[in-house]
Design a protein around this motif. Structure first.
Motif, PDB file in Angstrom:
ATOM      1  N   ILE B 187       0.852  -1.196   0.000  1.00 50.47           N
ATOM      2  CA  ILE B 187       0.000   0.000   0.000  1.00 50.47           C
ATOM      3  C   ILE B 187       0.889   1.247   0.000  1.00 50.47           C
ATOM      4  N   GLY B 188       0.420   2.263  -0.668  1.00 50.26           N
ATOM      5  CA  GLY B 188       1.167   3.524  -0.726  1.00 50.26           C
ATOM      6  C   GLY B 188       0.691   4.458   0.385  1.00 50.26           C
ATOM      7  N   LEU B 189       1.605   5.042   1.133  1.00 48.19           N
ATOM      8  CA  LEU B 189       1.204   5.920   2.245  1.00 48.19           C
ATOM      9  C   LEU B 189       0.441   7.149   1.746  1.00 48.19           C
ATOM     10  N   LYS B 190       0.862   7.672   0.589  1.00 50.30           N
ATOM     11  CA  LYS B 190       0.198   8.856   0.025  1.00 50.30           C
ATOM     12  C   LYS B 190      -1.275   8.575  -0.267  1.00 50.30           C
ATOM     13  N   ASP B 191      -1.558   7.336  -0.737  1.00 50.08           N
ATOM     14  CA  ASP B 191      -2.932   6.969  -1.090  1.00 50.08           C
ATOM     15  C   ASP B 191      -3.870   7.064   0.102  1.00 50.08           C
ATOM     16  N   PHE B 192      -3.308   6.936   1.298  1.00 47.49           N
ATOM     17  CA  PHE B 192      -4.134   6.955   2.505  1.00 47.49           C
ATOM     18  C   PHE B 192      -3.918   8.241   3.310  1.00 47.49           C
ATOM     19  N   ASP B 193      -3.428   9.235   2.615  1.00 46.55           N
ATOM     20  CA  ASP B 193      -3.271  10.573   3.191  1.00 46.55           C
ATOM     21  C   ASP B 193      -2.372  10.576   4.437  1.00 46.55           C
ATOM     22  N   ILE B 194      -1.355   9.725   4.419  1.00 43.61           N
ATOM     23  CA  ILE B 194      -0.404   9.693   5.535  1.00 43.61           C
ATOM     24  C   ILE B 194       0.824  10.488   5.103  1.00 43.61           C
ATOM     25  N   LYS B 195       1.013  11.607   5.752  1.00 45.92           N
ATOM     26  CA  LYS B 195       2.105  12.505   5.340  1.00 45.92           C
ATOM     27  C   LYS B 195       3.346  12.320   6.198  1.00 45.92           C
ATOM     28  N   GLY B 196       3.155  11.874   7.441  1.00 45.54           N
ATOM     29  CA  GLY B 196       4.286  11.661   8.331  1.00 45.54           C
ATOM     30  C   GLY B 196       5.000  12.949   8.697  1.00 45.54           C
ATOM     31  N   VAL B 197       6.148  12.789   9.326  1.00 49.47           N
ATOM     32  CA  VAL B 197       6.951  13.954   9.676  1.00 49.47           C
ATOM     33  C   VAL B 197       7.694  14.373   8.409  1.00 49.47           C
ATOM     34  N   ARG B 198       7.744  15.678   8.181  1.00 51.63           N
ATOM     35  CA  ARG B 198       8.315  16.191   6.925  1.00 51.63           C
ATOM     36  C   ARG B 198       9.723  15.630   6.652  1.00 51.63           C
ATOM     37  N   GLY B 199       9.896  15.118   5.468  1.00 51.46           N
ATOM     38  CA  GLY B 199      11.215  14.641   5.043  1.00 51.46           C
ATOM     39  C   GLY B 199      11.518  13.186   5.343  1.00 51.46           C
ATOM     40  N   LEU B 200      10.678  12.554   6.179  1.00 51.25           N
ATOM     41  CA  LEU B 200      10.980  11.165   6.547  1.00 51.25           C
ATOM     42  C   LEU B 200      10.515  10.153   5.501  1.00 51.25           C
ATOM     43  N   ILE B 201       9.360  10.453   4.841  1.00 41.87           N
ATOM     44  CA  ILE B 201       8.877   9.520   3.810  1.00 41.87           C
ATOM     45  C   ILE B 201       9.793   9.647   2.596  1.00 41.87           C
ATOM     46  N   GLY B 202      10.344   8.526   2.224  1.00 45.88           N
ATOM     47  CA  GLY B 202      11.288   8.527   1.098  1.00 45.88           C
ATOM     48  C   GLY B 202      12.729   8.458   1.551  1.00 45.88           C
ATOM     49  N   SER B 203      13.003   8.816   2.827  1.00 46.78           N
ATOM     50  CA  SER B 203      14.377   8.717   3.331  1.00 46.78           C
ATOM     51  C   SER B 203      14.478   7.629   4.401  1.00 46.78           C
ATOM     52  N   LYS B 204      13.740   7.797   5.522  1.00 48.72           N
ATOM     53  CA  LYS B 204      13.763   6.788   6.588  1.00 48.72           C
ATOM     54  C   LYS B 204      12.552   5.853   6.541  1.00 48.72           C
ATOM     55  N   VAL B 205      11.486   6.311   5.898  1.00 47.16           N
ATOM     56  CA  VAL B 205      10.264   5.507   5.789  1.00 47.16           C
ATOM     57  C   VAL B 205       9.926   5.340   4.307  1.00 47.16           C
TER      58      VAL B 205
END
Lengths: 104, 221
Positions: B187-205
């Motif tokens: 599942i894609g996090l973006k598809d479920f409107d999960i933004k997380g802490v800025r900068g972490l998605i794509g680097s640590k997550v």
């Protein structure tokens, strides 16, 4: 000569740190728990599935484990290695200066 | 005259309708009809594994807080339906502080959205692998609505489903017919409107999360 020796010792001291880091799974961040997966055979279903458990096991990472503030997790390869590299550079520089001073 | 015509039409329709009615894929394992499977750890350990692979870190996690049930129609496997839920606060990654971040507002927001659910709407691409001695095994694609973080998306997942009729061997573990479902999807996090802490998605997550699920249940409630 004394400064050169200090530099070499500092570089040598880094090696076991990197050896431990490589052995413990090359983790980017220091961790204190490890996921242990064991294969479980189910006679009735004829399947082999994973049984997952979390066990306490310290794993040295390249960077401190920022997800937890325990002192253990603040240990990392990068911090002592950085200090040792600085000591080594200082040692080589002091050795160079000493040599220049003696040659004059 | 009209009554005669009406009778002919009614008879014709009653003969033709069964010919054209759709009959789904069935398992020939000595039992028929709809079977309601309730998930239980008495049959096997229900759990999901999730993996987030990002350039800086690979996070592995699990959850054993799985509940739900599904209905298998032995005579029409396509009509399989049900709902499986995961309690967000049972999701763990091996670091307590990271888990509290995962359940927090920036990520899954467990206080507002305490469960992740999959509403099974049916099976497609059914392949029968085995149907003998009261044991049926199929491979199929499950389709349904996946709800996470308050967002519902239709997803599909390849599954392996086993159905085992009650026997002396199964009775030693639990009552009723048994079923096991193994699923793997992402599942894609973006598809479920999960933004997380800025900068972490794509680097640590990771931008997508791989999910492996094992569900065990029985027809006994």
């Amino acid at each position: 000569m004394k400064w050169k020796l200090i530099s070499i010792i500092a570089l040598i001291l880094m090696l076991p740190l990197f050896a431990i880091w490589l052995k413990q799974g090359k983790n980017i961040y220091t961790k204190d728990k490890k996921q242990v997966i064991t294969k479980v055979k189910d006679e009735i279903f004829g399947t082999e599935t994973d049984k997952i458990e979390w066990v306490d096991e310290f794993q040295l990472g390249l960077l401190p484990g920022v997800d937890n503030l325990s002192p253990k997790l603040l240990l990392s390869v990068a911090v002592p290695s950085g200090i040792l590299i600085c000591v080594s550079i200082l040692g080589f520089y002091m050795n160079y200066r000493q040599k220049r001073f003696l040659s004059k | 005259m009209n009554i005669k015509k009406l009778a002919i039409v009614a008879i014709s329709v009653s003969i033709l309708i069964p010919q054209f009615s759709y009959s789904g894929t069935s398992l020939k394992i000595g039992t028929q009809g709809k079977k309601t499977i309730t998930l239980t750890n008495k049959v096997g350990e229900n759990f999901i594994k999730f993996v987030s692979a990002a350039p800086l870190e690979e996070i592995k996690g699990t959850s054993d807080g799985i509940t739900g049930s599904f209905v298998i129609d032995i005579d029409n496997l396509e009509a399989t339906s049900g709902q499986i839920s995961v309690d967000v606060k049972t999701m763990t990654t091996g670091l307590d502080r990271r888990d509290s971040h995962l359940w927090g507002k920036e990520w899954l927001n467990a206080d507002t959205y305490p469960t992740i659910t999959f509403d099974i709407k049916g099976l497609t691409d059914i392949q029968i692998i085995k149907q003998e001695n009261g044991i049926g095994e199929i491979k199929a694609t499950a389709k349904g609505d996946f709800t996470m973080h308050g967002v519902t998306k239709q997803i599909t997942s390849p599954i392996t489903l086993k159905f085992i009729r009650e026997s002396e061997a199964t009775k030693k573990r639990a009552q009723g017919d048994f079923s096991f479902v193994q699923a793997r999807f992402s599942i894609g996090l973006k598809d479920f409107d999960i933004k997380g802490v800025r900068g972490l998605i794509g680097s640590k997550v990771g931008e997508t999360i791989e999910i492996d699920a094992n569900f065990y249940g029985s027809t006994s409630k």
